[in-house]
Design an enzyme around this catalytic site. Sequence first.
Site, PDB file in Angstrom:
ATOM      1  NE  ARG A 178      -2.664   1.659  -1.090  1.00  0.00           N
ATOM      2  CZ  ARG A 178      -3.140   1.313  -2.270  1.00  0.00           C
ATOM      3  NH1 ARG A 178      -3.933   0.276  -2.406  1.00  0.00           N
ATOM      4  NH2 ARG A 178      -2.804   1.976  -3.358  1.00  0.00           N
ATOM      5  CE  LYS A 197      -2.692  27.823  -4.325  1.00  0.00           C
ATOM      6  NZ  LYS A 197      -3.735  28.294  -5.274  1.00  0.00           N
ATOM      7  CE  LYS A 201       0.880  35.142  -3.403  1.00  0.00           C
ATOM      8  NZ  LYS A 201       0.372  33.765  -3.466  1.00  0.00           N
ATOM      9  CD  GLU A 244      -0.585  38.214  -5.455  1.00  0.00           C
ATOM     10  OE1 GLU A 244      -0.615  36.980  -5.409  1.00  0.00           O
ATOM     11  OE2 GLU A 244      -1.073  38.945  -4.567  1.00  0.00           O
ATOM     12  CG  ASP A 269      -3.400  36.880  -8.184  1.00  0.00           C
ATOM     13  OD1 ASP A 269      -3.315  35.658  -8.421  1.00  0.00           O
ATOM     14  OD2 ASP A 269      -4.093  37.347  -7.267  1.00  0.00           O
TER      15      ASP A 269
END
Length: 279
Positions: free
Chosen positions: A98, A133, A165, A195, A216
Amino acid sequence: MIDPLVVETVIEAALREDIGFCDLTSELVIPADATADFSLRSRHDIVVAGLAVAAAVFRRRVPDCRLELEVADGARLGPGGRLGRVRGSARGLLSAERTALNLLQHLTGIATLTARYVALIAHTKAVVVDTRKTTPGLRALEKHAVQIGGARNHRLRLDDGVMLKDNHIAVCGGITAAVARARAGAPLLTKVEVECDRLDQVREALAAGADVIMLDNMDPPMLREAVALVGGKVPLEASGGVTLDTIAAIAETGVDFISVGRITQSAPAADIGLDVTLT
């Protein structure tokens, strides 16, 4: 491009999590001296990634197992395609099954989805890049799978570059101030990316000396305006909600990079089975 120590750490933690004190089922029903011969086969079209990692899982559990890997990462297989064969202690191989499949299916799923995104923009100059992410603890493996799928890695970690950002910019009081502070303290070869979600911000970022500008959540018409405004002075990265349905139109605006969180965050696991080898 994965350090073996990183792979070993992931495998150790994964096996410990899955096995616990023992593989109760195998210990109860499989004779201690029983051996098994298994083949890894694809159930659908895939781009293989993580095969060496899966092999390392089996070796970790059954050091003397016999492994025959018939393809390498990056191979494209259809339904029924065989990735390799493993022979050895039945108990050991079944207890590792597994974990080996989880890693192989997950990484192959990422490479397979990434390849689909890459193919959709092959007629443009744009390059697909990944994001942060990623699954906690699996970033190095997932970013390897992205490369296998034909895309490029963005930042590996927070210390891998400066990305200003919206929240950084708001706290600093503006793009110009944020870029100046970053430039003053960053290592010499570190790039500063900013950004922007409006064209006036693009102008300010360009004037402030940004090395890369992220556009963005801009639609294609605004992206074209941004490309024209910058005029090739710095690379442009399009980001935000990119899908298989939208990536071609984004790439055709002339941007240099397109970051896609879905290739690591939402890639479905590939269907790969471990079956008894039929001779």
